[in-house]
Scaffold this motif. Structure first.
Motif, PDB file in Angstrom:
ATOM      1  N   GLN A 105       0.822  -1.208   0.000  1.00 24.64           N
ATOM      2  CA  GLN A 105       0.000   0.000   0.000  1.00 24.64           C
ATOM      3  C   GLN A 105       0.854   1.254   0.000  1.00 24.64           C
ATOM      4  O   GLN A 105       1.993   1.273   0.450  1.00 24.64           O
ATOM      5  CB  GLN A 105      -0.943   0.011   1.197  1.00 24.64           C
ATOM      6  N   THR A 106       0.297   2.315  -0.555  1.00 22.89           N
ATOM      7  CA  THR A 106       0.931   3.632  -0.589  1.00 22.89           C
ATOM      8  C   THR A 106      -0.152   4.621  -0.207  1.00 22.89           C
ATOM      9  O   THR A 106      -1.322   4.385  -0.511  1.00 22.89           O
ATOM     10  CB  THR A 106       1.415   3.974  -2.012  1.00 22.89           C
ATOM     11  N   SER A 162       1.309   7.761  -8.800  1.00 16.49           N
ATOM     12  CA  SER A 162       2.245   6.795  -9.383  1.00 16.49           C
ATOM     13  C   SER A 162       1.587   5.581 -10.010  1.00 16.49           C
ATOM     14  O   SER A 162       2.268   4.781 -10.633  1.00 16.49           O
ATOM     15  CB  SER A 162       3.257   6.346  -8.322  1.00 16.49           C
ATOM     16  N   ASN A 178      -0.347   4.980 -12.646  1.00 10.02           N
ATOM     17  CA  ASN A 178      -0.197   4.794 -14.093  1.00 10.02           C
ATOM     18  C   ASN A 178       1.221   4.410 -14.457  1.00 10.02           C
ATOM     19  O   ASN A 178       1.445   3.554 -15.310  1.00 10.02           O
ATOM     20  CB  ASN A 178      -0.552   6.085 -14.827  1.00 10.02           C
ATOM     21  N   LEU A 179       2.172   5.096 -13.805  1.00  8.10           N
ATOM     22  CA  LEU A 179       3.561   4.826 -14.140  1.00  8.10           C
ATOM     23  C   LEU A 179       3.959   3.437 -13.665  1.00  8.10           C
ATOM     24  O   LEU A 179       4.730   2.751 -14.314  1.00  8.10           O
ATOM     25  CB  LEU A 179       4.449   5.904 -13.528  1.00  8.10           C
ATOM     26  N   ALA A 180       3.384   2.995 -12.540  1.00  2.00           N
ATOM     27  CA  ALA A 180       3.671   1.645 -12.067  1.00  2.00           C
ATOM     28  C   ALA A 180       3.115   0.621 -13.045  1.00  2.00           C
ATOM     29  O   ALA A 180       3.764  -0.367 -13.373  1.00  2.00           O
ATOM     30  CB  ALA A 180       3.075   1.436 -10.674  1.00  2.00           C
ATOM     31  N   SER A 183       2.693   0.926 -16.176  1.00  2.00           N
ATOM     32  CA  SER A 183       3.381   0.888 -17.457  1.00  2.00           C
ATOM     33  C   SER A 183       4.805   0.363 -17.330  1.00  2.00           C
ATOM     34  O   SER A 183       5.483   0.168 -18.326  1.00  2.00           O
ATOM     35  CB  SER A 183       3.394   2.275 -18.093  1.00  2.00           C
ATOM     36  N   GLU A 238       7.766  -3.935 -14.007  1.00  2.00           N
ATOM     37  CA  GLU A 238       7.421  -4.629 -12.771  1.00  2.00           C
ATOM     38  C   GLU A 238       5.983  -4.302 -12.372  1.00  2.00           C
ATOM     39  O   GLU A 238       5.680  -4.130 -11.201  1.00  2.00           O
ATOM     40  CB  GLU A 238       8.363  -4.238 -11.635  1.00  2.00           C
ATOM     41  N   LEU A 264      -3.577   0.479 -20.076  1.00  2.00           N
ATOM     42  CA  LEU A 264      -2.772  -0.064 -18.990  1.00  2.00           C
ATOM     43  C   LEU A 264      -3.488  -1.185 -18.249  1.00  2.00           C
ATOM     44  O   LEU A 264      -2.870  -1.986 -17.571  1.00  2.00           O
ATOM     45  CB  LEU A 264      -2.392   1.056 -18.008  1.00  2.00           C
ATOM     46  N   GLY A 277       4.410  10.324 -20.806  1.00  2.05           N
ATOM     47  CA  GLY A 277       5.209   9.493 -19.910  1.00  2.05           C
ATOM     48  C   GLY A 277       4.899   8.016 -20.057  1.00  2.05           C
ATOM     49  O   GLY A 277       5.542   7.178 -19.442  1.00  2.05           O
ATOM     50  N   ILE A 278       3.903   7.689 -20.839  1.00  2.00           N
ATOM     51  CA  ILE A 278       3.482   6.292 -20.960  1.00  2.00           C
ATOM     52  C   ILE A 278       3.437   5.866 -22.416  1.00  2.00           C
ATOM     53  O   ILE A 278       4.140   4.974 -22.844  1.00  2.00           O
ATOM     54  CB  ILE A 278       2.091   6.081 -20.318  1.00  2.00           C
ATOM     55  N   PHE A 303       3.419  13.770 -12.693  1.00  2.00           N
ATOM     56  CA  PHE A 303       2.694  12.685 -12.061  1.00  2.00           C
ATOM     57  C   PHE A 303       1.181  12.843 -12.054  1.00  2.00           C
ATOM     58  O   PHE A 303       0.470  11.865 -11.908  1.00  2.00           O
ATOM     59  CB  PHE A 303       3.213  12.463 -10.636  1.00  2.00           C
ATOM     60  N   ASN A 339       0.436  14.274 -16.351  1.00  2.00           N
ATOM     61  CA  ASN A 339       1.135  13.478 -17.365  1.00  2.00           C
ATOM     62  C   ASN A 339       1.583  14.320 -18.556  1.00  2.00           C
ATOM     63  O   ASN A 339       1.495  13.903 -19.700  1.00  2.00           O
ATOM     64  CB  ASN A 339       0.261  12.316 -17.849  1.00  2.00           C
ATOM     65  N   TYR A 384      14.070   9.440 -13.711  1.00  2.00           N
ATOM     66  CA  TYR A 384      12.949   8.557 -13.385  1.00  2.00           C
ATOM     67  C   TYR A 384      12.647   7.615 -14.544  1.00  2.00           C
ATOM     68  O   TYR A 384      12.564   6.398 -14.367  1.00  2.00           O
ATOM     69  CB  TYR A 384      11.707   9.378 -13.030  1.00  2.00           C
ATOM     70  N   PHE A 385      12.500   8.186 -15.738  1.00  2.00           N
ATOM     71  CA  PHE A 385      12.105   7.345 -16.867  1.00  2.00           C
ATOM     72  C   PHE A 385      13.245   6.420 -17.322  1.00  2.00           C
ATOM     73  O   PHE A 385      13.011   5.266 -17.666  1.00  2.00           O
ATOM     74  CB  PHE A 385      11.590   8.207 -18.024  1.00  2.00           C
ATOM     75  N   ARG A 428      13.652   3.697 -14.798  1.00  2.00           N
ATOM     76  CA  ARG A 428      12.537   2.762 -14.851  1.00  2.00           C
ATOM     77  C   ARG A 428      12.759   1.765 -15.983  1.00  2.00           C
ATOM     78  O   ARG A 428      12.496   0.584 -15.845  1.00  2.00           O
ATOM     79  CB  ARG A 428      11.234   3.518 -15.065  1.00  2.00           C
ATOM     80  N   ARG A 446       9.684   4.875  -5.147  1.00  2.00           N
ATOM     81  CA  ARG A 446       8.228   4.949  -4.957  1.00  2.00           C
ATOM     82  C   ARG A 446       7.754   3.871  -3.991  1.00  2.00           C
ATOM     83  O   ARG A 446       6.684   3.995  -3.402  1.00  2.00           O
ATOM     84  CB  ARG A 446       7.499   4.774  -6.292  1.00  2.00           C
ATOM     85  N   PRO A 472       7.124   2.101  -0.787  1.00  4.30           N
ATOM     86  CA  PRO A 472       7.172   2.590   0.598  1.00  4.30           C
ATOM     87  C   PRO A 472       8.252   1.910   1.431  1.00  4.30           C
ATOM     88  O   PRO A 472       8.814   2.524   2.331  1.00  4.30           O
ATOM     89  CB  PRO A 472       5.790   2.244   1.137  1.00  4.30           C
ATOM     90  N   ARG A 512      11.619   3.830   1.199  1.00  2.29           N
ATOM     91  CA  ARG A 512      11.665   5.266   1.459  1.00  2.29           C
ATOM     92  C   ARG A 512      12.783   5.663   2.403  1.00  2.29           C
ATOM     93  O   ARG A 512      13.168   4.923   3.292  1.00  2.29           O
ATOM     94  CB  ARG A 512      10.349   5.723   2.076  1.00  2.29           C
TER      95      ARG A 512
END
Lengths: 438, 348, 272
Positions: free
Chosen positions: A81-82, A90, A92-94, A96, A99, A117, B101-102, B314, B317, C123-124, C127, C215, C217, C220
């Motif tokens: 959880q976040t 985050s 959407n980015l997660a 895409s 992982e 997605l 970004g996607i 974020f 986008n 970041y990108f 990733r 990102r 948790p 962190r």
């Protein structure tokens, strides 16, 4: 000579590296190999699913996972959880990334479906007969048309609901009794009369924390109670030609600004967040308070029998509400197992957990509140709203940026920095950027 | 200059030659073997007197030394190049694309920069950042001058402790500083409690939620952080000023104030330039404090570039626009730093 | 008369200046010791200090894991940064190299670069190569970002060393590496200690990179954990205050032990 050559070639090397890395940013293809056929059969192989969520629904989801794992011993679900804001930033980015988790809590459709997605769940909806399990308007929020942004009936299903939130009007019965108010108001006029009565008696009429823009709930509830849920839902769904500038919303924004000017809401509302407002309300500051059932336990514990709840007053019985809904990542390697978990969300075991956590369960028979509690009042309000088909999704979810826009614009509205008309046109401008001009 | 350079060169040529003359110890590694210039042997004795004859050898030895030097610089260059310079160039590259970004991206040329310069919200963020210079730079340097002048005026007991205390905000994580001030500014927080206690209850407000005050409130946190650094910088500068200048001023019957303006201030020019440069960078790059205290609100009153870049990536986008804003921000910082540096030089 | 007045006045002025720094800390401390249900702690020393708030905050925000993350990052970054900066600073400060000026300028330009300018591509890019949510995602950029100051700092240290010292060693046949390790490094200890402390502080305090590049948790760092703690426990002032004190404690303790190095390092670093 040599020096400039060296430095230049070094810089050049990095420039090339940079360009290669990003030639056209995001050009890397999303690998979508052959997918397994939709089936209820999970086989006997060990399967591990990863699921991400937020703390608000964390406890009930964890308990549901335990029950699910008991029924499907070869499936393990890893839970992470976040906190809410980071999560939405985050997710959407997660999804895409390579992982990507298998199952994600979907708080809004935003850009998630547009970017492919999450999986189209229609095959599973058919397989598990979800159309019979859920009232249709509970699924409509998660149906998306082919453009990826317009929601509502007719589109494909992208998420399955676990439990429901409902936003309505809390009130402090002890204060109401002192003011001679015996029951919750059912019309806007009666509501305003109560507000005036409270102020005359030196009581704060309406508790509000707006540092995160929660006054937008008040505007939406007032607006849709006048305009009707169907009309309001169209705008939230992004239906072409909708406009925020309805009569109901215009009156609502004007009234809210007026209440702020009259001192019906705390002068420092823009500096207090939702939890701060809940704390204040529990301490007896305020006759009314607009909030969701997610704070029912805190308010019920704090005010005890004095806590009341009703649908927001107006011509139509409506509420803001959405489901805690889960979707399956397009990158998941085990969509069948993930879909089995989604279907498990409407099981009696899961419903019980949802209700214990304060959400309205998919299976209504699991909602068995103790009589006389605020939870009972919420269940009653819920059935009223469901009966009148009055549930509308959050305005905040109409576009990816709508929450930020509503927060900034509503703060300006309360501080009289902009007129109600400007407020409405700012909100509509954000909407039009995603859904096109009306 | 030229002469010094020459002297330097022949000295090191000598050194190279001498090492060569005596056989290198067995323990010497590859690096050393590489450094040694065999061709310098024969000429070493004549070298210093007839520079033109040893040129080729010298050049070769220089080349060796250059190669050694590059080897030493390489690790730093790799880290800095790969993880700072390359991302920075990459960011500039992305800024020419429309990208969420996607999904896939499209080349849009300068469109994102047009957005940065014309969209009200983006303009607002840049202006808010620039406005922070008042709180991060102007006030701290002004306050720092006064505090440093008072400290420098006389030996005091406890001066050491005073410095330790004044400097303290500078070493704290800015997130923690933000949380501290979020509490201090709270509706029921200490500042409002003190105001109420002093009978000034009318002045209390939700400092961070107030359209008129939030910007000043957040900006003042910057003043709190950077004043100590400015004070110490200026104090160090004051102690370097030649006492005879004050002597002379006193003979001219200049009072304390005139001494300050005619001796102290001019003498502090280099320190002021540094204080201004360092604090302007932190003003424009501020993120932590705003993120924790207001998140950019109320409305958009405290939105600074850093916070907006975070939201653009974020929430909205709009990665291309975010990169364009980041590029404009770093160009702006570079330009201001260059101007400040030039101003500092010209006047002196 | 006048002198006495001015002395009193100036002392009072300095006292106010010091108090404006200290009082926020005292307020924070007193808030951290109030019963954790207190919504609006009064500005007074609590009659019954609740030291348990620290334990509660420690578990509520999972500070054990947050502090571990911060410590790992800082303890890996600092040696990398020190070694790279020493090697490069040595070459820049004592060796001959065409284009040294331009190269140095290339490094120094990094001093003005805000983290905002590099964090998005990081970041990108990270990733796409799977570095996101690993400590390397923060360690590598930090090591790179520390280079400008580190090289600058070590270069000026090595430049200040008399050339004769190096030349004498070279006459004895020492390699450049031995000159560095046996002749120069012993004299560089104070400079290295200061640089190490500053790098540790910057690594510990870093927020933006940690917020965006970690990102997960469970990965962190202390500052970014505090940033999210605010969102969740923003109204529980005693817990929040206790959490803040936990996060700043390591750096404040280091500061009190090594205050001379911290202050002189940051001042000289700026002036040089």
């Amino acid at each position: 000579m040599q020096r400039s050559k060296f430095v230049l070639s070094a810089l050049g090397a990095f420039a090339v590296a940079g360009l290669l890395a990003g030639c056209a940013p995001g050009a890397s293809s999303s690998s979508s190999g052959p997918r397994e056929e939709a089936s209820k059969d999970l086989g006997a192989e060990e399967i591990t699913l990863s699921l991400v969520s937020t703390p608000e629904s964390g406890e009930s989801t964890k308990a549901t996972i335990a029950a699910f794992e008991e029924q499907f011993p070869n499936v393990t679900v890893d839970y992470t959880q976040t906190n809410y804001e980071d999560y939405n930033k985050s997710v959407n980015l997660a999804l895409s990334s390579d992982e990507s988790p298998d199952i994600v809590l979907l708080n809004s459709v935003a850009n998630t479906v547009k970017n492919d997605l999450v999986l189209d769940l229609d095959p599973y909806a058919e397989l598990y007969d979800w159309a019979d399990v859920y009232p249709s308007n509970q699924l409509d929020q998660w149906r998306v048309a082919e453009d990826g942004t317009t929601l509502g009936p007719g589109g494909s299903l992208y998420a399955a609901p676990a439990g429901f939130s409902i936003v309505g009007l809390y009130y402090n019965k002890a204060i109401a009794a002192k003011l001679g108010i015996t029951e919750a108001p059912t019309s806007l006029d009666a509501f305003e009369a109560d507000l005036a009565k409270a102020q005359a008696a030196g009581v704060l009429p309406l508790q509000l924390g707006n540092s995160q823009g929660h006054s937008s709930f008040v505007v939406q509830l007032m607006g849709q109670a006048a305009d009707g849920a169907a009309e309001a839902a169209k705008w939230v769904f992004g239906a072409a030609g909708s406009d925020f500038a309805t009569d109901g919303n215009t009156v609502a924004a004007t009234k809210l600004a007026d209440w702020a000017a009259k001192g019906y809401i705390p002068a420092d509302a823009n500096g207090v967040d939702l939890q701060g407002a809940v704390d204040n309300f529990v301490q007896g500051e305020g006759l009314f308070f607009v909030d969701g059932n997610w704070d029912a336990s805190k308010i019920g514990d704090g005010l005890g029998a004095d806590a009341g709840f009703a649908p927001f007053p107006g011509e139509n019985v409506t509420a803001i509400g959405t489901s805690v809904a889960y979707a399956i990542s397009s990158k998941s390697e085990h969509p069948n197992a993930a879909a089995a978990f989604l279907d498990f969300l409407n099981s009696p075991e899961a419903s019980e957990q949802q209700f214990a956590q304060g959400f309205m369960p998919v299976d209504p028979s699991a909602a068995t509140p103790e009589p006389g509690t605020v939870k009972e009042a919420i269940v009653n309000a819920w059935s009223q709203v469901v009966e009148s088909n009055g549930l509308v999704g959050f305005n905040n979810n109409a576009t990816a940026t709508m929450n930020d826009t509503l927060t900034a614009a509503s703060q300006e509205l309360l501080a009289a920095k902009i007129s109600p008309e400007d407020f409405i046109s700012q909100v509509q401008a954000d909407w039009a950027q995603t859904h096109g001009q009306g | 200059m030229v002469r010094a350079d020459l002297r330097n060169r022949s000295a090191s040529a000598n050194a190279g030659a001498s090492i060569n003359g005596a056989p290198a110890p067995a323990s010497a590694g590859a690096v050393e073997a590489d450094r040694v210039a065999p061709s310098a042997v024969g000429t070493s004795k004549v070298d210093t007197s007839k520079p033109e004859r040893h040129r080729p050898a010298l050049r070769r030895s220089h080349r060796r030394q250059a190669r050694t030097a590059l080897l030493y610089i390489l690790p730093a260059f790799v880290f800095y190049g790969l993880f700072v310079a390359a991302p920075w160039l990459h960011s500039i590259w992305i800024s020419f694309y429309d990208w969420d970004g996607i999904g896939p991206s499209t080349w849009v040329g300068l469109e994102n920069y047009v957005a940065v310069l014309t969209e009200p919200l983006l303009q607002r963020a840049l202006l808010n950042g620039l406005g922070f210079i008042v709180f991060y730079t102007v006030l701290p340097v002004g306050l720092g001058l006064v505090i440093a002048a008072v400290i420098a005026a006389r030996q005091r007991r406890g001066a050491g402790i005073l410095r330790t205390i004044l400097f303290l905000p500078q070493i704290l994580p800015l997130v923690a500083v933000g949380v501290i001030w979020r509490y201090l500014y709270g509706t029921d927080g200490p500042i409002n409690q003190v105001l109420t206690g002093a009978g000034l209850g009318d002045l209390t407000r939700a400092w961070l939620g107030d359209f008129e005050w939030a910007y000043f409130a957040v900006g003042f946190v910057g003043t709190w952080v950077t004043t100590g650094l400015c004070t110490m910088l200026l104090l160090a500068g004051m102690q370097k000023i030649d006492p005879s200048l004050y002597e002379a001023a006193r003979i001219d019957r200049a009072g304390a104030v005139r001494q300050f303006f005619h001796v102290t201030l001019p003498g502090l020019r280099p320190e002021i330039v540094i204080a201004v440069t360092v604090t302007i960078i932190s003003a424009l790059a501020s993120f932590d404090v705003v993120y924790v205290t207001t998140g950019g609100g109320p409305g958009r009153t405290t939105t600074v570039p850093g916070v907006l870049i975070y939201q653009l990536v974020f929430t909205s986008n709009r990665v291309g626009v975010a990169c364009a804003l980041a590029t404009v921000l770093s160009a702006l910082i570079l330009a201001i730093v260059a101007v400040v540096g030039r101003l500092g030089k010209e006047r002196s | 008369m006048n002198r006495v007045a001015s002395r009193v006045l100036s002392n009072a002025f300095l006292l106010i200046a010091a108090a404006s720094v200290v009082i926020p800390f005292l307020a924070l401390m007193s808030a951290a010791l109030q019963p954790s249900s207190t919504l609006a702690p009064r500005l007074e020393w609590p009659s019954d200090p609740q030291w348990s708030n620290f334990a509660e905050a420690w578990t509520a925000a999972g500070f054990a894991s947050l502090i571990r993350s911060s410590a790992i990052i800082a303890l890996v970054v600092v040696p990398i940064a020190l070694i790279c900066a020493t090697l490069a600073g040595y070459a820049m400060g004592t060796m001959r190299l065409r284009g040294k000026g331009a190269l140095f300028a290339f490094f120094i330009a990094g001093l003005t670069l805000p983290y905002e300018a590099i964090v998005i591509p990081l970041y990108f890019d990270f990733r796409s190569i799977g570095l996101i949510d690993t400590y390397w995602a923060v360690i590598l950029p930090l090591a790179g970002a520390f280079m400008p100051f580190g090289i600058f700092w070590m270069r000026s240290h090595f430049e200040a060393i008399p050339r004769e010292l190096i030349e004498a060693a070279e006459l004895d046949g020492a390699s450049s590496f031995r000159v560095l390790t046996q002749v120069l490094l012993p004299t560089a200890r104070p400079a290295l200690v200061t640089l190490g402390l500053l790098n540790f502080m910057w690594a510990w305090n870093q927020f933006l990179l940690a917020l965006i590049l970690l990102r997960d948790p469970s990965m962190r760092t202390a500052p970014s954990g505090l940033g999210t703690f605010v969102q969740q426990y923003g109204e529980n002032i005693p817990l929040l205050a206790a959490g803040t004190l936990i996060v700043i404690a390591p750096i404040v303790i280091l500061y009190f032990i090594f205050q001379r190095q911290f202050i002189s390092g940051m001042l000289q670093g700026a002036i040089k």
